[in-house]
Design a protein around this motif. Structure first.
Motif, mmCIF file in Angstrom:
data_model
loop_
_atom_site.group_PDB
_atom_site.id
_atom_site.type_symbol
_atom_site.label_atom_id
_atom_site.label_comp_id
_atom_site.label_asym_id
_atom_site.label_seq_id
_atom_site.Cartn_x
_atom_site.Cartn_y
_atom_site.Cartn_z
ATOM 1 N N LEU A 1 0.840 -1.199 0.000
ATOM 2 C CA LEU A 1 0.000 0.000 0.000
ATOM 3 C C LEU A 1 0.876 1.251 0.000
ATOM 4 C CD1 LEU A 1 -2.768 1.437 0.306
ATOM 5 C CD2 LEU A 1 -2.449 1.233 2.787
ATOM 6 N N GLN A 2 1.906 1.262 0.832
ATOM 7 C CA GLN A 2 2.806 2.419 0.896
ATOM 8 C C GLN A 2 3.417 2.708 -0.471
ATOM 9 O OE1 GLN A 2 5.940 2.181 3.870
ATOM 10 N NE2 GLN A 2 7.254 3.527 2.662
ATOM 11 N N VAL A 14 2.314 1.976 -3.465
ATOM 12 C CA VAL A 14 1.326 2.501 -4.414
ATOM 13 C C VAL A 14 1.006 3.955 -4.091
ATOM 14 C CG1 VAL A 14 -1.070 2.308 -5.177
ATOM 15 C CG2 VAL A 14 0.321 0.248 -4.925
ATOM 16 N N MET A 15 0.832 4.270 -2.806
ATOM 17 C CA MET A 15 0.504 5.638 -2.430
ATOM 18 C C MET A 15 1.659 6.600 -2.706
ATOM 19 S SD MET A 15 -2.590 5.953 -1.593
ATOM 20 C CE MET A 15 -4.052 5.036 -1.066
ATOM 21 N N GLU A 16 2.877 6.131 -2.557
ATOM 22 C CA GLU A 16 4.024 6.969 -2.918
ATOM 23 C C GLU A 16 4.042 7.247 -4.413
ATOM 24 O OE1 GLU A 16 7.338 5.954 0.534
ATOM 25 O OE2 GLU A 16 7.344 4.777 -1.328
ATOM 26 N N LYS A 17 3.683 6.254 -5.194
ATOM 27 C CA LYS A 17 3.668 6.418 -6.648
ATOM 28 C C LYS A 17 2.621 7.442 -7.080
ATOM 29 C CE LYS A 17 2.752 3.749 -10.872
ATOM 30 N NZ LYS A 17 2.381 2.396 -11.394
ATOM 31 N N THR A 18 1.416 7.343 -6.523
ATOM 32 C CA THR A 18 0.344 8.237 -6.976
ATOM 33 C C THR A 18 0.489 9.644 -6.408
ATOM 34 O OG1 THR A 18 -1.119 7.494 -5.186
ATOM 35 C CG2 THR A 18 -1.285 6.348 -7.292
ATOM 36 N N SER A 19 1.077 9.768 -5.205
ATOM 37 C CA SER A 19 1.201 11.082 -4.582
ATOM 38 C C SER A 19 2.519 11.764 -4.893
ATOM 39 C CB SER A 19 1.068 10.955 -3.058
ATOM 40 O OG SER A 19 2.186 10.261 -2.512
ATOM 41 N N LYS A 20 3.501 10.962 -5.389
ATOM 42 C CA LYS A 20 4.859 11.473 -5.621
ATOM 43 C C LYS A 20 5.467 12.032 -4.337
ATOM 44 C CE LYS A 20 4.213 12.458 -10.559
ATOM 45 N NZ LYS A 20 2.940 11.714 -10.649
ATOM 46 N N GLN A 21 5.123 11.389 -3.207
ATOM 47 C CA GLN A 21 5.681 11.746 -1.904
ATOM 48 C C GLN A 21 6.405 10.544 -1.309
ATOM 49 O OE1 GLN A 21 3.105 13.628 0.972
ATOM 50 N NE2 GLN A 21 1.923 14.697 -0.595
ATOM 51 N N ASN A 22 7.426 10.813 -0.507
ATOM 52 C CA ASN A 22 8.077 9.776 0.280
ATOM 53 C C ASN A 22 7.270 9.597 1.562
ATOM 54 O OD1 ASN A 22 9.682 8.226 2.003
ATOM 55 N ND2 ASN A 22 11.583 9.054 1.181
ATOM 56 N N LEU A 23 6.664 8.428 1.732
ATOM 57 C CA LEU A 23 5.779 8.177 2.866
ATOM 58 C C LEU A 23 6.387 7.217 3.881
ATOM 59 C CD1 LEU A 23 2.446 7.874 0.853
ATOM 60 C CD2 LEU A 23 3.221 9.842 2.201
ATOM 61 N N GLU A 24 7.697 7.029 3.800
ATOM 62 C CA GLU A 24 8.357 6.100 4.707
ATOM 63 C C GLU A 24 8.117 6.481 6.168
ATOM 64 O OE1 GLU A 24 10.773 2.827 5.896
ATOM 65 O OE2 GLU A 24 9.810 3.335 4.000
ATOM 66 N N GLN A 25 8.386 7.727 6.508
ATOM 67 C CA GLN A 25 8.195 8.176 7.886
ATOM 68 C C GLN A 25 6.730 8.049 8.311
ATOM 69 O OE1 GLN A 25 9.456 12.288 8.885
ATOM 70 N NE2 GLN A 25 7.392 12.410 9.753
ATOM 71 N N PHE A 26 5.830 8.439 7.425
ATOM 72 C CA PHE A 26 4.404 8.376 7.748
ATOM 73 C C PHE A 26 3.998 6.959 8.138
ATOM 74 C CE2 PHE A 26 0.025 7.518 6.659
ATOM 75 C CZ PHE A 26 -0.662 8.599 7.193
ATOM 76 N N PHE A 27 4.314 5.980 7.302
ATOM 77 C CA PHE A 27 3.893 4.613 7.587
ATOM 78 C C PHE A 27 4.647 4.032 8.779
ATOM 79 C CE2 PHE A 27 1.801 4.846 3.509
ATOM 80 C CZ PHE A 27 0.707 4.010 3.671
ATOM 81 N N GLN A 28 5.914 4.377 8.944
ATOM 82 C CA GLN A 28 6.658 3.849 10.074
ATOM 83 C C GLN A 28 6.030 4.273 11.395
ATOM 84 O OE1 GLN A 28 9.040 1.722 10.281
ATOM 85 N NE2 GLN A 28 9.612 1.496 8.153
ATOM 86 N N GLN A 29 5.730 5.561 11.537
ATOM 87 C CA GLN A 29 5.280 6.032 12.843
ATOM 88 C C GLN A 29 3.829 5.653 13.124
ATOM 89 O OE1 GLN A 29 5.979 10.251 12.700
ATOM 90 N NE2 GLN A 29 4.070 10.731 11.638
ATOM 91 N N TRP A 30 3.001 5.511 12.093
ATOM 92 C CA TRP A 30 1.599 5.213 12.346
ATOM 93 C C TRP A 30 1.288 3.720 12.290
ATOM 94 C CZ3 TRP A 30 -0.434 8.924 14.813
ATOM 95 C CH2 TRP A 30 -0.178 10.254 14.495
#
Length: 548
Positions: A429-430, A432-448
């Motif tokens: 999921l992370q 795919v969401m990084e691909k569509t948002s063009k954001q690095n979501l590593e920190q987001f998914f790690q902490q939540w």
């Protein structure tokens, strides 16, 4: 700042996503492709007679045995299954049935990508998994209730979410029963002995947790179609009118999800009044609801939305590992809120998420060691907790806030498209969401997802009239060593008519902000629009210089 960043990086390292890790002993070189269940149901006994044809694909060559799950009958016990024989192409095959595992030993080892069909003939009284009981009106009924791993009580299967297969049901039952099953109706035949045969089947792979049949006296309504998918209601005839009225709301629910996520994954959707132990059970293409779900006043609309959402998330896109159960329950919980937002307005989702936040906070108070993905748990029933539902929903809600509505919905559709009819983990999921948002979501998914808890905030505000500035200090005071990083909205109210919302970025344990404000605020409020999972509040600092 450096210490906070180092702490976050340390926590991230400790919770690096891993592949499937629950304690089910799965042989990944053996893949069940298809189950064909033959069952005979009777009124004079709770014993069921079963014959199962299982199509097995062997991924590699040299495999000489494989295992299935089936609860056996212990000496002196009334319940459990006894196997009469196992065969391949009509020839007996050596097997053992020990500790509720069938081990089939083949006369010749497999070739890579070879498929073989084995037939298991068995009989017994299921202790669980198949509920044989009178319903609320005193009628005898049979209802499969497999979640999470109770199919093994009455069906020989690889009873784990990661092994998906297509399924057929050929059920012989007394004439007064109607049988509902997975997929589309293939055959109904009256037999000469007061019995009839019903054949259902699906060409879409699903995990055993959601492949079931039900047999009872039913009133059946063919509600219509949504994007060519037949919609049906199966209710007890004694509450026919109330049941048809209550379950018909599923048409509106189905249209919303079909239009926002992607095509409905199965051949039909039947909503079924049943004896399930749960409020609702999201069985693929035939959802079983508690028999008390029928009221005649549509009080179960939220329940129906939750279970219909599962058809996409949990059934079609299925968690590969039980530790990632939030990909099922968190999705269904949040998509119920999205449906409420669509039908009732934005206030509905704000109210719903505030209630979910309170639930997460109360759960954390008693379970502070558990992250959303709690790898120390081994029992799926313990994983079915408030984190899986409400915190999972909150992760999705905050993700929507982080990347915006357009990228969020594009990501949801892409995630469904890519993992439809297969399995996924949180890191999928992370990605795919990084691909569509063009954001690095590593920190987001790690902490939540991988860290227990949530931010606990203590803050003060003070207005400096001489400088025309609002000074805000916010500290993270949670007992864990984790420092969360997140956007934080604040609402500055000058009067009932004059308000503004500012977004602050929390990047460390202690942050100070100064904002230009023309007049002294009456209140300063954290998270006015309910986008953050947190505890805390701001208080006005004594000695406010706004009077001077």
């Amino acid at each position: 700042m450096k210490n906070s960043l180092l702490m976050l990086f340390a926590v991230s390292f400790l919770h690096t996503p891993v592949s499937a890790t629950d304690n089910y002993q799965r042989n990944w070189n053996v893949d069940v492709m298809h189950y064909r269940f033959h069952l005979e149901l009777r009124d004079d006994t709770n014993s069921i007679a079963g014959k199962t044809d299982i199509t097995v694909r062997f991924v590699t060559d040299g495999i000489s045995e494989f295992s299935l799950d089936l609860i056996g009958r212990d000496p002196g016990e009334e319940t459990g299954m006894e196997i009469a024989d196992v065969s391949h192409n009509g020839e007996p095959v050596h097997f053992s049935h020990i500790d509720d595992r069938i081990t089939v030993s083949m006369s010749s080892p497999s070739s890579a990508e070879e498929r073989r069909i084995f037939t298991i003939t068995y009989q017994g009284i299921p202790a669980d998994g198949m509920i044989i009981a009178e319903n609320m009106f005193g009628d005898r009924t049979f209802f499969g209730d497999n979640w999470p791993n109770r199919a093994r009580h009455w069906l020989p299967t690889v009873d784990h979410v990661s092994d998906k297969a297509t399924v057929e049901w050929i059920v012989v039952a007394p004439n007064h029963y109607q049988v509902i099953g997975t997929g589309r109706l293939i055959e109904q035949t009256s037999l000469s002995n007061g019995y009839h045969r019903t054949h259902w089947g699906s060409s879409i792979p699903i995990p055993p947790k959601v492949m079931v049949i039900g047999a009872a006296r039913f009133a059946v309504q063919y509600v219509g179609t949504v994007s060519s998918v037949p919609l049906q209601s199966w209710v007890y005839p004694q509450n026919r009118d109330e049941g048809f009225y209550d379950y018909a709301i599923a048409e509106k629910v189905l249209r919303f999800f079909d239009g926002h996520i992607g095509p409905f994954p199965y051949e039909k959707l039947a909503n079924v009044q049943s004896k399930t132990r749960y409020g609702g059970m999201e069985n693929a293409s035939n959802i079983f609801y508690s028999e008390r779900s029928v009221s005649g006043n549509r009080t179960s609309e939220g329940l129906i939305a939750h279970e219909v959402a599962h058809q996409w998330f949990g059934n079609s896109v299925t968690e590969k590992d039980w530790h990632h159960i939030w990909l099922s329950e968190g999705f269904a919980t949040y998509f119920t809120q999205l449906y409420n937002e669509f039908t009732q307005g934005h206030d509905a989702i704000e109210n719903g998420m505030r209630g979910a936040r309170n639930t997460v906070i109360a759960f954390y108070a008693q379970n502070s060691e558990l992250a959303l993905i709690a790898e120390q748990l081994t029992d799926p029933n313990r994983m079915l907790n408030r984190n899986a539902y409400q915190k999972g929903a909150w992760l999705l809600h905050m993700l929507r806030r982080q990347i915006g509505d357009e990228a969020f919905w594009a990501g949801i559709r892409e995630y469904y498209r890519e993992y439809r009819d297969t399995n996924a983990l949180t890191e999928d999921l992370q990605r795919v969401m990084e691909k569509t948002s063009k954001q690095n979501l590593e920190q987001f998914f790690q902490q939540w997802a991988y860290v227990p808890g949530h931010p606990i905030l203590e803050g003060t505000w003070r207005y400096d009239a001489n400088a025309g500035q609002l000074n805000i200090t916010i500290e993270q005071t949670q007992s864990s060593e984790t420092i969360f990083m997140f956007p934080l909205d604040i609402e500055i109210s000058i009067s009932e008519e004059v308000t503004r919302v500012e977004t602050l970025q929390m990047r460390s344990a202690l942050e100070t902000f100064s904002l230009s404000v023309d007049s002294a605020p009456s209140t300063v409020t954290l998270d006015p629009d309910t986008w953050l999972l947190f505890e805390g509040e701001l208080s006005q600092q004594e000695g406010d210089v706004s009077r001077y």
